[in-house]
Write an enzyme that holds these catalytic residues in place. Structure first.
Site, PDB file in Angstrom:
ATOM      1  N   HIS A  50     -11.667   4.481   0.134  1.00  0.00           N
ATOM      2  CA  HIS A  50     -12.107   3.784   0.821  1.00  0.00           C
ATOM      3  C   HIS A  50     -13.396   2.101   0.717  1.00  0.00           C
ATOM      4  O   HIS A  50     -13.053   2.028   1.544  1.00  0.00           O
ATOM      5  CB  HIS A  50     -12.143   4.279   1.930  1.00  0.00           C
ATOM      6  CG  HIS A  50     -11.077   5.837   2.276  1.00  0.00           C
ATOM      7  ND1 HIS A  50     -12.118   7.006   2.862  1.00  0.00           N
ATOM      8  CD2 HIS A  50     -10.318   5.015   2.685  1.00  0.00           C
ATOM      9  CE1 HIS A  50     -10.602   7.535   2.856  1.00  0.00           C
ATOM     10  NE2 HIS A  50      -9.654   6.992   2.811  1.00  0.00           N
TER      11      HIS A  50
ATOM     12  N   ARG B 223      -6.750  17.836   3.255  1.00  0.00           N
ATOM     13  CA  ARG B 223      -7.173  18.063   2.422  1.00  0.00           C
ATOM     14  C   ARG B 223      -8.625  18.874   2.242  1.00  0.00           C
ATOM     15  O   ARG B 223      -9.297  18.446   4.145  1.00  0.00           O
ATOM     16  CB  ARG B 223      -7.746  16.743   1.670  1.00  0.00           C
ATOM     17  CG  ARG B 223      -6.325  16.097   1.066  1.00  0.00           C
ATOM     18  CD  ARG B 223      -7.255  15.124  -0.186  1.00  0.00           C
ATOM     19  NE  ARG B 223      -6.116  13.608   0.642  1.00  0.00           N
ATOM     20  CZ  ARG B 223      -6.814  12.629   0.599  1.00  0.00           C
ATOM     21  NH1 ARG B 223      -7.826  12.485   0.342  1.00  0.00           N
ATOM     22  NH2 ARG B 223      -6.194  11.601   1.275  1.00  0.00           N
TER      23      ARG B 223
ATOM     24  N   GLU C 208      -7.603  -3.103   5.604  1.00  0.00           N
ATOM     25  CA  GLU C 208      -7.678  -3.486   4.204  1.00  0.00           C
ATOM     26  C   GLU C 208      -6.996  -4.508   3.957  1.00  0.00           C
ATOM     27  O   GLU C 208      -7.032  -5.113   2.527  1.00  0.00           O
ATOM     28  CB  GLU C 208      -7.196  -2.232   3.603  1.00  0.00           C
ATOM     29  CG  GLU C 208      -8.336  -1.449   4.294  1.00  0.00           C
ATOM     30  CD  GLU C 208      -7.553  -0.105   4.072  1.00  0.00           C
ATOM     31  OE1 GLU C 208      -6.756   0.487   4.612  1.00  0.00           O
ATOM     32  OE2 GLU C 208      -8.069   0.933   3.336  1.00  0.00           O
TER      33      GLU C 208
ATOM     34  N   ASN D 215       0.941  -0.724   0.224  1.00  0.00           N
ATOM     35  CA  ASN D 215      -0.078  -0.006   0.099  1.00  0.00           C
ATOM     36  C   ASN D 215       0.788   1.379   0.176  1.00  0.00           C
ATOM     37  O   ASN D 215       1.247   1.570   0.536  1.00  0.00           O
ATOM     38  CB  ASN D 215      -1.100   0.317   1.334  1.00  0.00           C
ATOM     39  CG  ASN D 215      -1.795   0.884   1.309  1.00  0.00           C
ATOM     40  OD1 ASN D 215      -1.546   2.239   0.055  1.00  0.00           O
ATOM     41  ND2 ASN D 215      -3.071   1.095   2.161  1.00  0.00           N
TER      42      ASN D 215
ATOM     43  N   ARG E 252      -2.539  -2.159  -3.831  1.00  0.00           N
ATOM     44  CA  ARG E 252      -3.655  -1.344  -3.564  1.00  0.00           C
ATOM     45  C   ARG E 252      -3.713  -0.125  -4.695  1.00  0.00           C
ATOM     46  O   ARG E 252      -2.315   0.796  -3.998  1.00  0.00           O
ATOM     47  CB  ARG E 252      -3.632  -0.852  -2.046  1.00  0.00           C
ATOM     48  CG  ARG E 252      -5.215   0.505  -1.926  1.00  0.00           C
ATOM     49  CD  ARG E 252      -5.426   1.417  -0.907  1.00  0.00           C
ATOM     50  NE  ARG E 252      -6.010   2.301  -0.679  1.00  0.00           N
ATOM     51  CZ  ARG E 252      -5.692   3.284   0.787  1.00  0.00           C
ATOM     52  NH1 ARG E 252      -4.880   3.141   1.203  1.00  0.00           N
ATOM     53  NH2 ARG E 252      -7.316   3.404   0.728  1.00  0.00           N
TER      54      ARG E 252
END
Ligand code: AMP
Length: 399
Positions: free
Chosen positions: A182, A243, A386, A9, A91
């Site tokens: 996500h 962000r 994940e 990832n 990912r």
């Protein structure tokens, strides 16, 4: 120990990796190269017998960290483990409209991925870099690389929620629409909730709040995502570490035309200098403001704004599934660990019959916790995973 998968990832400031058996979910090695390109950069990894090893090197680049992982950690120090690896799962944050599910990577896939870079400008280039490095460094396994997308989970979102109200050629010609993110985490959360509630995924109705350095909230009706807060790119929606989330697009024109800030600089401001970092002026790490919530007005406002925006999304999504809702679920670094963020967010939602039990909310979440008051709508905290989702998809495609 056989048929292992390495999951990679590559993020903006870190590279997480793990080697695991997707069938029994045993993790044989996992680690992270963090604070990349900063003077505090390091790589730390653990093996199954809990041997923790760390290497510090100032201003370590992504390139250096991946080479170190492949050559030193895998080939040199864990060669037996490496020999059991049958595939690499990468990912990829945004696969655009081309990828509705995970794929085995070949040259055509790489070309298509290169065309998706603009959809996740912070993440996709690094995801691609990891893929290309693995293909180059492990030529014998070059056709055993799999891309697993954060966007796949959202591809069934109905048109009424993924379209923007702009001239239609921007969608039909240029694929400008909501993609979400996500999704890998949401996928895990859905599978886990299905076990917790002993319900088929197709019958699940949940609101998933993935709150981390990047944050998003998604609503799932009958097992299918029907709306999500992230949009065309992961800059949209909730307030995040660096962000901005939702802003009036006219702010961009004003910054450019009246303040003379270039589009490139505005992009950098909205992606890397906004969010929690801009609000508290010190750190994108949620813990910074959390620790000062009761002593600093600025930090109190930062956390309040974060939770208020989240509560607005949750309440609007609640009305899409209200008669059937199974739970609101919190996950991600903030969602799993910040009892304060959960408490403030749910406080805004009391009138919708969401109530937190303060004692349950304080408990550390190791796997999952229910934190709602008795006889109110379930509120769950689940530790996401994940890696498991990526490893299972990779295994299925390479074997
Ligand atoms: P993630 O992107 O899911 O790894 O989450 C990273 C975010 O989780 C960072 O903003 C961290 O500050 C936040 N985080 C991690 N641990 C905690 C904690 N104990 N309390 C509050 N926030 C936390």
């Amino acid at each position: 120990m056989k048929n292992l998968v390495l999951v990679l990832n590559c993020g903006s400031s870190s590279i997480k990796f793990s080697v695991l058996d997707p069938n029994n979910e045993v993790v044989y090695l996992n680690g992270e190269a963090s604070a990349l390109n900063l003077d505090s950069s390091s790589i730390i990894w653990n093996t199954k017998n809990n041997k923790k090893i760390s290497v510090c090197k100032k201003f370590m680049s992504h390139n250096y960290a991946i080479e170190y992982l492949c050559k030193e950690i895998l080939l040199e120090k864990n060669s037996l483990l490496f020999s059991k690896i049958i595939g690499f799962g990468h990912r990829v944050v945004n696969g655009g409209i081309n990828f509705k599910k995970s794929v085995l990577i070949d040259n055509l896939v790489i070309k298509k991925l290169e065309k998706c870079i603009f959809l996740a400008p912070i993440h996709n280039p690094l995801n691609l870099m990891g893929i290309k490095k693995f293909i180059k460094l492990f030529p014998k396994l070059h056709n055993k690389n799999v891309a697993v997308f954060d966007t796949s989970f959202h591809y069934k979102i109905p048109k009424m929620s993924y379209l923007y109200a702009i001239p239609k050629e921007f969608y039909y010609k240029y694929s400008i629409r909501k993609y979400g993110a996500h999704g890998i985490s949401c996928n895990y959360i859905l599978q886990k909730s299905s076990k917790i509630f002993k319900k088929n995924i197709k019958c699940l109705n949940v609101i998933i709040c993935h709150l981390g350095n990047g944050s998003s909230v998604s609503v799932v009706k009958n097992g299918v995502c029907i709306d999500t807060s992230m949009g065309f790119t992961p800059t949209d929606g909730l307030i995040m570490g660096t962000r901005s989330g939702d802003i009036d697009p006219s702010i961009i024109f004003y910054m450019n035309e009246n303040l003379g800030i270039s589009i490139k600089d505005i992009k950098n401001i909205l992606n890397n200098k906004s969010g929690i970092l801009a609000l508290n002026g010190k750190s994108s790490d949620f813990r910074h403001s959390e620790n000062k919530y009761y002593s600093s007005e600025i930090d109190k406002l930062t956390i309040t704004m974060f939770c208020y925006r989240l509560a607005k999304y949750i309440s609007s999504y609640f009305f899409l599934i209200k008669n059937k809702i199974d739970a609101i679920i919190f996950t991600g670094g903030i969602g799993t660990n910040s009892s304060l963020a959960r408490k403030i967010t749910i406080h805004y939602l009391n009138s919708l019959n969401f109530y937190i039990d303060n004692k349950k909310n304080q408990k550390k979440c190791l796997d999952f916790n229910f934190i709602n008051k008795n006889d109110t709508i379930p509120i769950l905290v689940i530790s996401t995973n994940e890696e498991i989702v990526i490893a299972k998809d990779t295994f299925n495609l390479v074997s």
